[in-house]
Motif scaffolding. Structure first.
Motif, PDB file in Angstrom:
ATOM      1  N   PRO A 289      -5.646   2.328  -6.249  1.00  0.00           N
ATOM      2  CA  PRO A 289      -4.536   3.040  -6.891  1.00  0.00           C
ATOM      3  C   PRO A 289      -4.555   2.834  -8.394  1.00  0.00           C
ATOM      4  O   PRO A 289      -4.684   1.710  -8.881  1.00  0.00           O
TER       5      PRO A 289
ATOM      6  N   ASP B 187       0.736   9.413  -5.379  1.00  0.00           N
ATOM      7  CA  ASP B 187       1.044  10.743  -4.861  1.00  0.00           C
ATOM      8  C   ASP B 187       1.878  11.575  -5.820  1.00  0.00           C
ATOM      9  O   ASP B 187       1.944  12.803  -5.685  1.00  0.00           O
TER      10      ASP B 187
ATOM     11  N   ASN C 286       0.821  -1.215   0.000  1.00  0.00           N
ATOM     12  CA  ASN C 286       0.000   0.000   0.000  1.00  0.00           C
ATOM     13  C   ASN C 286       0.851   1.260   0.000  1.00  0.00           C
ATOM     14  O   ASN C 286       0.509   2.255  -0.651  1.00  0.00           O
TER      15      ASN C 286
ATOM     16  N   TRP D 274      -7.672   9.308  -6.739  1.00  0.00           N
ATOM     17  CA  TRP D 274      -6.424   8.569  -6.490  1.00  0.00           C
ATOM     18  C   TRP D 274      -5.897   7.928  -7.770  1.00  0.00           C
ATOM     19  O   TRP D 274      -5.484   6.772  -7.804  1.00  0.00           O
TER      20      TRP D 274
ATOM     21  N   ASN E 220       0.826   4.039  -2.888  1.00  0.00           N
ATOM     22  CA  ASN E 220       0.653   5.452  -2.556  1.00  0.00           C
ATOM     23  C   ASN E 220       1.749   6.314  -3.159  1.00  0.00           C
ATOM     24  O   ASN E 220       1.512   7.455  -3.569  1.00  0.00           O
TER      25      ASN E 220
ATOM     26  N   PRO F  78      -4.926  10.491   1.937  1.00  0.00           N
ATOM     27  CA  PRO F  78      -4.259   9.274   1.440  1.00  0.00           C
ATOM     28  C   PRO F  78      -5.282   8.319   0.849  1.00  0.00           C
ATOM     29  O   PRO F  78      -6.468   8.377   1.167  1.00  0.00           O
TER      30      PRO F  78
END
Length: 468
Positions: A240, A35, A27, A284, A31, A322
């Motif tokens: 994601p 990001d 994870n 995301w 991320n 997040p």
């Protein structure tokens, strides 16, 4: 000698960072890509110079002759747009390698350009890192010139695939994302075993996120979903993802530069910022904009100008939360050996072959319950997760019919005695489902479908493995 020293130093750098990388969860790695939010796709290779057909084999690679290759210019344009990462086609379907590969003469080291000493990949990673940008790589498993993927995969084919991936992930420093293509939709994740390739990648670089262009909009055999140009990220997305688009329009959908590109209209600043970046950011989903270098080896001036204006108009949202906690994930998949079912062609549920136009789907006869049993080829320890991808129809039209709702999962070591390890209910929609259970030692995992959305059961893919 320089090559040997460079490889040794790279290995030391990767080894020194290994403790930090190994401590990152899947994870956290996902991320990290999400990001970054905005990146570039560089489709560059022999097709840039020949205008050859998509995936055309045996093109004249001596035509690869950039007069002023300037990866620094690419990186400056990225930085001006506030991009954070780039993806370069190190080898596309035609098989031409932008680095010196020991597994082929169909590469930049086998042509007159720079007296056979050219290495586009080296210049690319160095230029991006110099500007604090993250270099990522694309690699096509299908190689039309070498014939890999045009027939049954041989031991020699696997040697080349694994060898070239090893070169990419051993000689060019840290690679945070490896984008694979020409795999699931061309030959399938069983023909070229997904678990073997994943284990290789994660051994070489534990912090490398893997994407295969499966055209399945779920995390089946993928660390991150890819929505290719022509498809969209749904408004309710919480997994994601990345989405790619071509910056130029009405150019024949060519990802590479060709003679149509100079006159093709570009995406407007408003389209890039509002319709893509601002739309995708709260979902995301990172945005990748395809920027094809021209035969000179540069990004066209009008694209550079457009990127400058994008950077002036867009700023990442610092308040985005997040990514939500994700469902259990098959971090160590086991490629199935075979499958059987109470009815229907069970092989379609484990072939790992998916094309946006030709999904291979297991469908049972019109009665329930039904069973689908996955044969892993040998007994494995620690199995604790099964994932299920419902039915897909051609041209990316998912249907709910046949989607499993009430189920049980059994394990066996001998195909005679089966023991229940899980049971539950799923929603019967189109999304991928997972179920976890206490680790078991087994060769066979059976999914029993008690009820489904409709009178029969269906599965695009069933995958089995371990969460850790």
């Amino acid at each position: 000698m320089k090559s040997i020293i460079r490889t040794f130093l790279t290995s030391l750098i990767l080894f020194a960072a290994a403790s930090d990388i190994y401590s990152q969860t899947i994870n956290e790695l996902q991320n990290g890509i999400v990001d970054m939010r905005f990146g570039a796709f560089f489709h560059y290779g022999i097709r840039t110079y020949t205008g050859g057909a998509w995936g055309e084999a045996n093109q004249d690679i001596t035509k690869f002759d950039p007069t002023d290759l300037d990866c620094g210019q690419w990186a400056d344009a990225m930085a001006a747009a506030k991009m954070k990462f780039g993806i370069l086609t190190t080898k596309h379907h035609d098989g031409f390698c932008l680095w010196d590969s020991r597994y082929t003469d169909y590469d930049v080291a086998s042509i007159p350009w720079r007296d056979g000493k050219g290495d586009v990949l080296r210049e690319y990673v160095d230029a991006l890192r110099k500007r604090n940008l993250v270099p990522c790589l694309y690699y096509s498993v299908w190689d039309n010139t070498a014939g890999i993927g045009n027939g049954p995969i041989t031991e020699e084919d696997m040697k080349v695939i694994k060898g070239q991936i090893t070169e990419l992930l051993s000689n060019y420093g840290e690679i945070k994302l490896l984008f694979l293509d020409g795999w699931s939709w061309k030959m399938g994740h069983k023909e070229v075993p997904y678990d073997e390739i994943r284990a290789l990648v994660k051994t070489l670089q534990p912090g490398c996120v893997m994407i295969d262009n499966t055209h399945l909009h779920c995390l089946y055999n993928n660390d991150i979903i890819h929505f290719e140009d022509g498809s969209a990220c749904p408004p309710d997305n919480t997994v994601p993802a990345i989405l790619s688009r071509l910056i130029y329009k009405n150019s024949g959908n060519s990802w590479f530069w060709d003679d149509r590109v100079p006159d093709a209209p570009l995406m407007s600043v408003l389209e890039i910022v509002d319709s893509c970046l601002s739309y995708l950011e709260p979902r995301w989903c990172s945005f990748i904009l395809n920027l094809p270098p021209n035969p000179e080896g540069k990004i066209d001036d009008r694209i550079v100008s457009r990127l400058q204006k994008v950077g002036e108009a867009w700023t990442p949202d610092p308040n985005r939360k997040p990514i939500p906690e994700q469902n259990p994930f098959i971090n160590k998949p086991i490629t199935p050996f075979a499958a059987t079912a109470s009815t229907g062609q069970a092989y379609f549920a484990v072939d790992g072959k998916n094309d946006r136009y030709e999904y291979s789907v297991w469908e049972s006869a019109v009665f329930l319950p039904q069973t689908l049993t996955v044969d892993l080829g040998e007994v494995h320890s620690g199995i604790n997760i099964l994932a299920y991808v419902p039915k897909y129809e051609p041209v990316i039209v998912p249907l709910t019919e046949g989607s499993v709702m009430k189920y049980k999962v059994y394990s066996s070591s001998d195909m005679m005695d089966f023991y229940e390890v899980a049971r539950g209910e799923w929603s019967g929609d189109t999304k991928m489902k997972e179920t976890t259970f206490e680790p078991v030692k087994a060769r066979y995992i059976r999914l029993e479908i008690e009820t489904a959305n409709g009178p029969f059961a269906a599965a695009t893919e069933i995958s089995v493995g371990k969460t850790n």
